[in-house]
Design an enzyme around this catalytic site. Structure first.
Site, PDB file in Angstrom:
ATOM      1  N   ILE A 288       0.882  -1.179   0.000  1.00  0.00           N
ATOM      2  CA  ILE A 288       0.000   0.000   0.000  1.00  0.00           C
ATOM      3  C   ILE A 288       0.915   1.224   0.000  1.00  0.00           C
ATOM      4  O   ILE A 288       1.707   1.411   0.921  1.00  0.00           O
ATOM      5  CB  ILE A 288      -0.938   0.008   1.232  1.00  0.00           C
ATOM      6  CG1 ILE A 288      -1.907  -1.163   1.138  1.00  0.00           C
ATOM      7  CG2 ILE A 288      -1.682   1.339   1.300  1.00  0.00           C
ATOM      8  CD1 ILE A 288      -2.856  -1.278   2.311  1.00  0.00           C
ATOM      9  N   PRO A 289       0.827   2.046  -1.081  1.00  0.00           N
ATOM     10  CA  PRO A 289       1.905   3.010  -1.370  1.00  0.00           C
ATOM     11  C   PRO A 289       1.884   4.264  -0.508  1.00  0.00           C
ATOM     12  O   PRO A 289       1.668   5.361  -1.027  1.00  0.00           O
ATOM     13  CB  PRO A 289       1.669   3.326  -2.848  1.00  0.00           C
ATOM     14  CG  PRO A 289       0.198   3.138  -3.029  1.00  0.00           C
ATOM     15  CD  PRO A 289      -0.205   2.027  -2.114  1.00  0.00           C
ATOM     16  N   CYS A 290       2.176   4.141   0.782  1.00  0.00           N
ATOM     17  CA  CYS A 290       2.293   5.337   1.615  1.00  0.00           C
ATOM     18  C   CYS A 290       3.511   6.166   1.186  1.00  0.00           C
ATOM     19  O   CYS A 290       3.593   7.349   1.514  1.00  0.00           O
ATOM     20  CB  CYS A 290       2.383   4.969   3.094  1.00  0.00           C
ATOM     21  SG  CYS A 290       3.686   3.809   3.486  1.00  0.00           S
ATOM     22  N   HIS A 291       4.432   5.545   0.428  1.00  0.00           N
ATOM     23  CA  HIS A 291       5.604   6.315  -0.034  1.00  0.00           C
ATOM     24  C   HIS A 291       5.212   7.371  -1.062  1.00  0.00           C
ATOM     25  O   HIS A 291       6.009   8.243  -1.375  1.00  0.00           O
ATOM     26  CB  HIS A 291       6.662   5.364  -0.614  1.00  0.00           C
ATOM     27  CG  HIS A 291       6.170   4.514  -1.751  1.00  0.00           C
ATOM     28  ND1 HIS A 291       5.562   3.291  -1.553  1.00  0.00           N
ATOM     29  CD2 HIS A 291       6.164   4.715  -3.091  1.00  0.00           C
ATOM     30  CE1 HIS A 291       5.227   2.770  -2.730  1.00  0.00           C
ATOM     31  NE2 HIS A 291       5.575   3.616  -3.681  1.00  0.00           N
TER      32      HIS A 291
END
Lengths: 154, 211
Positions: free
Chosen positions: B167-170
């Site tokens: 899950i792309p929190c970056h």
């Protein structure tokens, strides 16, 4: 209070449970009893009372599972015992054979105390005897065991 | 606690503990008793710890080389029935490795979001909608879930994302253009974003090229 990850219990007590299983069983059966033990423990683990000693609990299960396997084997008709790879000759066989010759009480006390590492109060709990009786059975068993194994120690 | 008498214990052959533990994990899974399976995964971003439930991948952390604290947390938050079971996580490990080296644009596989609750859950569900190769600011994410003033809480939710990389929190950065924090360290965030923007740019250029 929370429970440690079960994996840590296996890492900590795997060798102890192995000693109990292997003392009573040959290698393939001991491997079955080892995973039977941890599978039963895994099932009950979340509900285990916190004050219980984990090692005492595991050793007691291991002993019971090993006895279950022995009983299953004993029920097999002689001659129908499944083929096994020829067991390697060695001290482990001497130990299993010598243990098999002990009276049941002595064998249980030796396995639980000397191989499982249980204090006599816990051995007594598992055997339904007094701590003194457990201690006596263990020391009688050890004396007999050393005598039985003494000849073949080379 | 009595020590086993040496000469008795020494008479027993040592166990093949690794093989025994692998068999135990298989039997536990087959019996429905493996609530949390875990394995480590070595990557360019560091050593990861992956954990899954029967529902899917539940946790990704950057401590594959010292997993004890995370495993203890999972034992409390999910279930104490935790076993190392690398084979159960082969697909998840492959999926993450493909994201990290740029061969995939989204995580293929089931996710278990149960470790994110309430507002945190809302945020990470929103993060899943940020397209590959793009970024959003913390303020934009806050606005997109109808809580424009909860910028700081969005930052916290990103830091607590139980499934980073998958899950792309970056892809959430500061409004002033700085990268902001990342659970796996700022360097890991820079690498992931660099990889994505390079791949996305490459694709746009390829599309623009005449046949």
């Amino acid at each position: 209070m929370s429970r440690a990850p079960f994996d840590a219990i296996v890492a900590l007590h795997g060798a102890r449970v192995w000693r109990v299983c292997r003392a009573l069983l040959d290698e393939p059966d001991a491997e079955d009893a080892w995973s039977d033990t941890f599978l039963a423990a895994l099932e009950a683990y979340p509900r285990l009372a916190h004050e219980r000693s984990i090692e005492g609990w595991l050793v007691t299960i291991a002993h019971r599972k090993a006895i279950d396997v022995l009983r299953r084997r004993a029920r097999l008709v002689v001659g129908e015992v499944p083929e096994r790879i020829a067991p390697q000759r060695g001290r482990d066989l001497d130990l299993a054979r010598a243990l098999a010759q002990l009276p049941e009480r002595q064998r249980e006390a030796v396995v639980l105390h000397h191989l499982g590492g249980l204090p006599f109060v816990d051995v007594a709990l598992a055997l339904g005897s007094s701590a003194d009786a457990a201690r006596r059975a263990s020391s009688d068993g050890m004396r007999r065991l050393r005598h039985l194994m003494g000849g073949s120690d080379g | 606690m009595a020590e086993p008498i040496d000469d008795i214990a020494a008479a027993l052959p040592a166990p093949r503990l690794d093989a025994l533990r692998a068999t135990l994990a298989e039997r536990a899974a087959a019996s429905g008793l493996l609530d949390v399976a875990y394995r480590s995964l070595e990557t360019e971003l560091g050593s990861l710890l992956l954990a899954s439930t029967p529902e899917g991948l539940v946790s990704v952390t950057f401590d594959g080389d010292h997993p004890d604290a995370t495993l203890e947390r999972l034992a409390v938050a999910v279930s104490p029935r935790v076993l190392e079971a690398p084979a159960r996580l082969d697909d998840a490990a492959r999926g993450l490795a493909r994201l990290i080296d740029g061969r995939a644009r989204r995580f293929e596989g089931r996710l278990d979001l149960s470790l994110a609750r309430g507002f945190g859950r809302q945020v990470i569900e929103q993060l899943q909608r940020i397209p590959y190769g793009e970024t959003r600011s913390y303020a934009q994410v806050a606005a997109s879930i109808g809580s424009p003033r909860a910028v700081r809480a969005v930052g916290t939710a990103c830091r607590r994302n139980p499934l980073p990389i998958a899950i792309p929190c970056h892809r959430v950065v500061r409004s002033d253009g700085q990268l902001g924090q990342y659970v796996g360290g700022v360097e890991a965030k820079r690498r992931l974003l660099g990889l994505e923007s390079g791949a996305a740019r490459g694709e746009r250029e390829a599309e623009a090229m005449p046949e």
